[in-house]
Design an enzyme around this catalytic site. Sequence first.
Site, PDB file in Angstrom:
ATOM      1  N   LEU A 288     -37.736 -59.367-106.214  1.00  0.00           N
ATOM      2  CA  LEU A 288     -38.335 -60.645-106.603  1.00  0.00           C
ATOM      3  C   LEU A 288     -39.068 -61.187-105.383  1.00  0.00           C
ATOM      4  O   LEU A 288     -38.600 -61.032-104.254  1.00  0.00           O
ATOM      5  CB  LEU A 288     -37.254 -61.650-107.032  1.00  0.00           C
ATOM      6  CG  LEU A 288     -36.409 -61.310-108.268  1.00  0.00           C
ATOM      7  CD1 LEU A 288     -35.349 -62.389-108.480  1.00  0.00           C
ATOM      8  CD2 LEU A 288     -37.272 -61.170-109.504  1.00  0.00           C
ATOM      9  N   ASP A 289     -40.220 -61.832-105.615  1.00  0.00           N
ATOM     10  CA  ASP A 289     -40.919 -62.481-104.510  1.00  0.00           C
ATOM     11  C   ASP A 289     -39.973 -63.455-103.808  1.00  0.00           C
ATOM     12  O   ASP A 289     -39.052 -64.004-104.430  1.00  0.00           O
ATOM     13  CB  ASP A 289     -42.148 -63.240-105.016  1.00  0.00           C
ATOM     14  CG  ASP A 289     -43.236 -62.305-105.515  1.00  0.00           C
ATOM     15  OD1 ASP A 289     -43.188 -61.109-105.177  1.00  0.00           O
ATOM     16  OD2 ASP A 289     -44.123 -62.786-106.255  1.00  0.00           O
ATOM     17  N   MET A 290     -40.230 -63.697-102.553  1.00  0.00           N
ATOM     18  CA  MET A 290     -39.366 -64.567-101.754  1.00  0.00           C
ATOM     19  C   MET A 290     -39.141 -65.921-102.423  1.00  0.00           C
ATOM     20  O   MET A 290     -38.023 -66.436-102.454  1.00  0.00           O
ATOM     21  CB  MET A 290     -39.975 -64.761-100.362  1.00  0.00           C
ATOM     22  CG  MET A 290     -39.151 -65.611 -99.430  1.00  0.00           C
ATOM     23  SD  MET A 290     -39.922 -65.696 -97.793  1.00  0.00           S
ATOM     24  CE  MET A 290     -38.762 -66.755 -96.924  1.00  0.00           C
ATOM     25  N   THR A 292     -39.478 -66.666-105.593  1.00  0.00           N
ATOM     26  CA  THR A 292     -38.979 -66.557-106.966  1.00  0.00           C
ATOM     27  C   THR A 292     -37.460 -66.525-106.939  1.00  0.00           C
ATOM     28  O   THR A 292     -36.859 -65.848-106.117  1.00  0.00           O
ATOM     29  CB  THR A 292     -39.514 -65.289-107.646  1.00  0.00           C
ATOM     30  OG1 THR A 292     -40.942 -65.305-107.643  1.00  0.00           O
ATOM     31  CG2 THR A 292     -39.023 -65.188-109.082  1.00  0.00           C
TER      32      THR A 292
END
Length: 454
Positions: A288-290, A292
């Site tokens: 997951l993106d940082m 998110t």
Amino acid sequence: MFPSFSQELALHYLLELSDDLNSGRASLIQLAKESEERKNQGLMLGCLVCQAWEEGRWKRHILYACSGIARELNSKNGIVVPPIVSPREISAALAENDAEIHQLTEKINSCDSHQAEASELCKELTARRAHLTDQSLRKVFSLYKFTRFDGSRISLNEIILKHGGRLPPTGTGDCCAPKLLSYAFEHAYLPVSMAEIYYGQSFGKKLSGQLYPPCDERCGYILPEILGLEILYRDRDIVVVNKAAGLLSVPGRGQEKYDSVESRLKTLFPLSVGEDSCSLNQPAVHRLDMETSGLLILAMNKESHSELNRQFAEGLVQKKYIALLDGILRGRSDGHIELKFRLDVDNRPYQIYDEENGKLAVTDYHKSGVEVYENPLTGQKKKVTRIEFFPRTGRTHQLRLAAADPRGLNLPIVGDSLYGSKNEGERLMLHSSEIEFFHPKSRKKMKFVSSPSF
């Protein structure tokens, strides 16, 4: 909440402690006067089995604790962990407002609710009592400080801020689990097994000798901050966590970007602790993106990692995300988006649309509705669209692009600094809320759900 560590070994020691208490070899000493509502009630007993590298070998340490602050556990077979805050300190913190709170309670109880004037006075007295009670509770909470998984310290006040200022119930910090874990991390012990049983006369749904997980109301509020991870499920093959926004999924380049879900998992379950250890250098199965938040799966061994990778590659893993779009989405409530993107090599990690060289990203969506979003810092309000995303592929920034690109929904996600704008006080309003897959060993279908904080 789900038990963070295996329970079997710790349960063995707890049953021994229970026998010692019944036979008089161990004791529980009443430190404070027992209230009528608590009279003859039991309490929780907790045990944490740890390892520590001492004098060239691994040494086992057995930690015990009891819930609350009214009773003290005495046992010669292990280390009895003291309360985070002593009863004397708590009494001193409560003393300033205690007398006035009791006086207000007496006045409230004597109010005649049928007289309008008395009823109005009762409301004022009740509001004053609530204010003083809240003030006292905050004074007590300010005393609590815990040692975390990495040896750092965190106060209960800091944890309260992470919950948006929402106060936890009275007694938060006095359960067994936070006492045991804080003591272990303070002394650089590695947790191996932890369990809690109810001891004493059975009360309500609590049965004497029965094993119980850490409570949701109090432990669920603080343990993720002590452990560094909110663990929703764990066995010898996989771990499912609820990742916080702002935490990397995997370490980046450089020491300043090492802190991540992966690094924290390996700290909690190092190879040295045995059966529940993480044997992989890179346990994350997806990312997951940082910014998110939400559900993330990690594997504890090579076989599980390989099998879960296969499921992701073959599209067998079903995912659902929730997002807030910056504006009002017009048109159909349901839709399907297919776009081709690739990395902008001159502006990493930005992705750009490229019909010829881009990789296909496929996303379904459902519009839940339009609502008002309030910036938690500035209080500024604006209309946003709540949307559910169902990614059918797993491309970098896929959902952020499906939202922001003119060929997609043409509305960036709130707080997206790459493809939209991020105002002070905002975060990326994107949360991984559901994930469904097959367990890599048992092949049992597993589904996890996590509600967003927004």
